[in-house]
Scaffold this motif. Structure first.
Motif, short mmCIF file in Angstrom:
data_model
loop_
_atom_site.label_atom_id
_atom_site.label_comp_id
_atom_site.label_asym_id
_atom_site.label_seq_id
_atom_site.Cartn_x
_atom_site.Cartn_y
_atom_site.Cartn_z
N GLU A 1 48.59 53.91 43.64
CA GLU A 1 49.60 54.66 43.04
C GLU A 1 48.67 54.72 41.47
O GLU A 1 49.25 55.27 40.51
CB GLU A 1 51.11 54.41 42.54
CG GLU A 1 52.01 54.63 43.73
CD GLU A 1 52.05 56.22 43.64
OE1 GLU A 1 52.04 57.00 43.25
OE2 GLU A 1 53.02 55.93 44.60
N GLY B 1 47.15 58.23 40.66
CA GLY B 1 47.65 58.50 42.07
C GLY B 1 46.80 58.85 42.49
O GLY B 1 47.29 59.41 43.77
N ASN C 1 46.18 49.23 36.30
CA ASN C 1 45.50 50.21 36.54
C ASN C 1 44.59 50.27 35.33
O ASN C 1 44.68 48.78 34.94
CB ASN C 1 47.17 51.00 35.27
CG ASN C 1 46.61 52.44 35.45
OD1 ASN C 1 46.64 53.02 36.83
ND2 ASN C 1 47.56 52.97 34.18
N CYS D 1 41.75 56.91 34.40
CA CYS D 1 42.65 57.66 34.49
C CYS D 1 42.45 58.84 34.14
O CYS D 1 42.66 59.96 34.40
CB CYS D 1 44.68 57.39 34.51
SG CYS D 1 45.89 58.64 35.12
N LYS E 1 45.59 64.47 39.49
CA LYS E 1 45.94 62.41 39.34
C LYS E 1 47.54 63.88 39.31
O LYS E 1 47.26 65.02 39.02
CB LYS E 1 46.24 62.27 37.54
CG LYS E 1 46.15 62.96 36.81
CD LYS E 1 45.55 62.56 35.12
CE LYS E 1 44.47 62.37 34.90
NZ LYS E 1 43.61 63.93 34.58
N HIS E 2 48.85 62.95 39.69
CA HIS E 2 50.11 63.11 39.76
C HIS E 2 51.02 62.28 39.31
O HIS E 2 52.32 62.38 38.68
CB HIS E 2 50.61 63.79 40.55
CG HIS E 2 50.89 62.73 41.81
ND1 HIS E 2 50.06 62.36 42.74
CD2 HIS E 2 51.89 61.43 42.39
CE1 HIS E 2 49.96 60.91 43.48
NE2 HIS E 2 51.37 61.32 43.15
N ASN E 3 50.15 61.42 38.68
CA ASN E 3 51.11 60.11 37.59
C ASN E 3 51.10 59.78 36.33
O ASN E 3 49.27 60.11 36.38
CB ASN E 3 50.76 58.47 38.68
CG ASN E 3 51.66 58.82 40.01
OD1 ASN E 3 52.68 59.15 39.70
ND2 ASN E 3 51.16 58.18 41.19
N SER F 1 52.84 52.95 34.91
CA SER F 1 52.41 52.63 36.42
C SER F 1 52.63 51.16 36.59
O SER F 1 53.09 51.48 37.71
CB SER F 1 50.39 52.70 36.13
OG SER F 1 50.16 52.38 37.28
N LEU G 1 56.20 52.35 37.54
CA LEU G 1 56.00 52.75 38.87
C LEU G 1 55.79 51.93 40.16
O LEU G 1 56.46 51.73 41.34
CB LEU G 1 55.08 53.71 39.27
CG LEU G 1 54.85 54.65 40.52
CD1 LEU G 1 55.98 55.49 40.85
CD2 LEU G 1 53.87 56.16 40.08
N GLN G 2 54.61 50.76 39.79
CA GLN G 2 54.47 49.97 41.45
C GLN G 2 55.22 49.16 41.71
O GLN G 2 55.10 48.20 41.96
CB GLN G 2 52.85 49.27 40.71
CG GLN G 2 52.31 50.91 40.72
CD GLN G 2 50.38 49.32 40.11
OE1 GLN G 2 49.98 49.32 40.90
NE2 GLN G 2 49.82 50.33 39.11
N ARG H 1 57.42 50.33 43.61
CA ARG H 1 56.67 50.92 45.41
C ARG H 1 56.96 49.38 45.91
O ARG H 1 56.81 49.36 46.76
CB ARG H 1 55.48 51.09 45.08
CG ARG H 1 55.72 52.64 44.27
CD ARG H 1 56.12 53.87 45.34
NE ARG H 1 56.20 55.16 45.09
CZ ARG H 1 57.19 56.08 44.12
NH1 ARG H 1 58.19 55.28 44.02
NH2 ARG H 1 56.39 57.43 44.15
#
Length: 674
Positions: A195, A199, A288, A293, A299-301, A308, A311-312, A315
């Motif tokens: 991610e 991502g 990250n 980035c 990218k989509h995140n 980041s 989000l991680q 996950r």
């Protein structure tokens, strides 16, 4: 007229379709739809006919026997893939065909079962419709109201796609006679890197509810034939021809490999193999780099570091739940996220894997620096530390890759260093600032001078900005630990968090260790050799822990000897390795003399309780002697190869590695007792 043509086509397909021989099979009586994973079944319609494939690539309920067996592959509670005998899946189709076979698993091949007496209804969550038999053509279609099917046990199913573990024996549990836990510690790794950096720079992920064929895929932008993988090709160096076979399951011809940077190498079954082979502490660092980035075009995140991290964190807990679901329920899986050393001890004594969460980002708490001006304050640091602690984070870096408002970094060399230096400019408004070192310690040399940088960078610079000209090596970052950096470290100490000092420049690291020594704080870690080795004695004298990068076994043995020579007799010695898998770090290559002195398969684990053979994934058989540590599942192989590389020190290095988990927990316990 159109209807006649469709009927004619389907009628022809019925003639050409697969029709089974007469016979019957026992129904799955009153099926428990939540416990059908791995079962081999046929679908029988109310007409008494069985579902079979037809020549149009669809399915029809015309078979007189269960000639089309499906292997049920669990995707979630009461949800499954129907895996066919031709490496295909029962999937939702388009238009009048309704239901079609699919070559790849995904949302359109997932089906949710609901019991209806001794039958089941089968719903496509993606289409929000149910599987039904067309009353005129007997083809399978999707309808708002579906058909009730009988699941019958049968034979002839294909084995569902999955990586094999290839370890025989039970994981060791309990403690040594003196009460210590046993096991290897990975001090630095990135299971959630799929991610990071938006991502899309990382290909595949460690798990998917749709199985290995969906989890282990190449990046779409690597097509055709790997030519689009510009970051992999330019910085990673794993593909000298700038091409690679993008096929994953079942061949895995060109990836994963030990020197690929972007392909997933920590599929959860490979992680399970590492655990079965002796791994007992795994440090997952949420990683990250916002500037990289922003530079990377796909990218989509979100790029922001803390976004980041959040989000991680989500996950990693999802992965724990996923493994639990496939192991009997909550708390049953081998993968256990821990928040304190007592919890970690309990997990390890049960023979499971203790997972410690950490953070390795370039701008923690938003603490970037722009043209010399910090982009955060003390309140941001306090709020950020509180948030991370609540997420379960117990270890973190103060700086990483780029200078920030907290400290100056240790430089990267080579081609990757050129890109990261450019990103440092994009992030901070300045290139790395270096001086010639005056002491024995130094940072990595900046090996590419301004004339080489001019080509790719000159056209991107704003007016009035010149390229850097560096002094003679050895290079040291002129920037050290800032007042905000000291404040962040004090905040980590107040919360009992372990401080990772790798990636600090020598000036920053010297000042950070001065602070830790003044406070007598033992919670210091160097997890992957990203420092000048002259600092090891100071780390170990504080009661901290240090482990080499996960190099090839011969180089690792040399690094182990260096660290052990710096050990403080006041503390028990043990060590680990930091493999940095997923973090743009090469994995161990084959030992140079492996052809003449190979690791022989099968071999025993270091505790002698299990036997490890070649790992198989699809059609690939992995051999450390040839492939190096192509994926993380070859960690047991690497551990066994250490004994060969260490020669007369084989027993000693094995003992130190097996004691790594215990020494790590003792460091953590001292940290909390401070």
């Amino acid at each position: 007229m159109v209807r006649r043509r469709v009927v004619g086509l389907v009628a022809a397909a019925l003639v050409a379709g697969v029709v089974g021989l007469p016979g019957s099979a026992p129904a799955v009586a009153a099926p428990n739809v939540g416990d059908l994973g791995g079962r081999c079944v046929a679908l029988k319609a109310p007409s008494g006919k069985y579902v079979v494939r037809n020549a149009l690539g669809g399915y029809q309920a015309t078979g007189t026997a269960p000639a089309q067996p499906f292997r049920l592959q669990e995707t979630g509670p009461a949800s499954y893939l129907f895996y066919g005998t031709a490496r295909d899946f029962l999937g939702t189709g388009l238009g009048t065909l309704g239901v079609l076979k699919a070559a790849a698993a995904g949302p359109r091949t997932e089906w949710r079962l609901a019991a209806a007496g001794e039958t089941v209804t089968i719903t496509s969550p993606a289409a929000n419709q149910q599987l039904a038999v067309d009353p005129l053509l007997a083809t399978l279609v999707l309808r708002a109201g579906g058909t009730s099917f009988t699941l019958e046990e049968t034979t002839g199913c294909a084995t569902a796609p999955e990586a094999e573990v290839d370890v025989q024996g039970s994981p060791f549990t309990g403690t040594t006679p003196n009460g210590e836990v046993r096991g290897v510690v990975d001090l630095h790794n990135h299971l959630t890197a799929f991610e990071f950096i938006g991502g899309d720079i990382h290909c595949g992920q460690p798990w998917s509810p749709y199985g290995i064929t969906a989890a282990l895929v190449d990046c779409p932008d690597h097509e055709p034939n790997g030519l689009g993988a510009w970051w992999e090709n330019l910085a990673g160096g794993g593909y000298p021809t700038f091409t690679h076979d993008t096929t994953g399951w079942p061949t895995f011809t060109d990836w994963p490999k030990h020197n690929s940077w972007t392909h997933e190498a920590q599929y959860y079954k490979w992680l399970e193999r590492a655990w079965r082979g002796g791994l007992r502490v795994y440090t997952n660092l949420f990683v990250n780099n916002a500037a990289l980035c922003e530079i990377y075009p796909i990218k989509h995140n979100p790029c922001e570091d803390m976004a980041s991290v959040r989000l991680q964190a989500q996950r990693i807990y999802e992965l724990q739940d996923f493994i639990d679901e496939r192991s009997g329920g909550p708390g049953e899986g081998f993968f256990r996220i821990v928040r304190d050393p007592a919890q970690a001890r309990s997990v390890i004594e049960q023979g499971k894997l203790a997972v410690v969460l950490g953070v390795e980002v370039s701008q923690p708490f938003g603490c970037g620096i722009r043209n010399g001006v910090p982009q955060c304050d003390r309140a941001d640091i306090d709020a950020g530390l509180d948030e991370l602690y609540d997420l379960g984070v117990r270890r973190m870096f103060v700086c990483h890759k780029f200078d920030n408002a907290l400290c100056g970094v240790r430089f990267d060399g080579g081609t990757a260093g050129v890109v990261i230096n450019a990103a440092n400019f994009a992030s901070t408004g300045r290139f790395w600032q270096a001086e010639t070192c005056t002491g024995p310690a130094h940072d990595n040399p900046i090996s590419v001078e301004s004339d080489a940088l001019a080509g790719p960078l000159a056209g991107l610079l704003p007016p009035g900005v010149t390229l850097p000209v560096y002094p003679s090596a050895p290079h040291c970052n002129v920037n050290g630990l800032t007042d905000l950096g000291r404040y962040a470290m004090e905040g980590m100490m107040a919360r009992g968090m372990m401080i990772e000092i790798d990636h600090m420049g020598v000036k920053s690291m010297d000042q950070a260790l001065d602070l830790l020594e003044a406070r007598g704080y033992p919670g210091v870690v160097s997890g992957h050799s990203w420092l000048d080795p002259s600092f090891y004695p100071r780390i170990l004298s504080l009661g901290g822990i240090a482990g080499p990068y996960g190099f090839g076994t011969a180089q690792f043995v040399d690094e182990w000897r260096t660290i052990k020579a710096a050990a403080d007799p006041a503390y028990p010695f043990g060590t680990g390795a930091g493999f940095d898998t997923g973090g743009f770090g090469h994995q161990p290559p084959p030992r140079a003399d492996a052809a003449a002195h190979p690791l022989e398969y099968p071999f025993p684990t270091f505790d002698g309780g299990s036997t490890v053979d070649h790992q198989h994934t699809g059609e690939r058989q992995y051999d450390l002697n040839v492939d190096g540590m192509a994926h993380y599942g070859l960690l047991p192989d690497w551990l066994a190869d250490l004994r060969i590389a260490a020669g007369p020190d084989a027993t000693e290095i094995t003992t130190d590695m097996a004691r790594g988990a215990e020494v790590y927990l003792q460091t953590w316990e001292r940290t909390l007792a401070w």
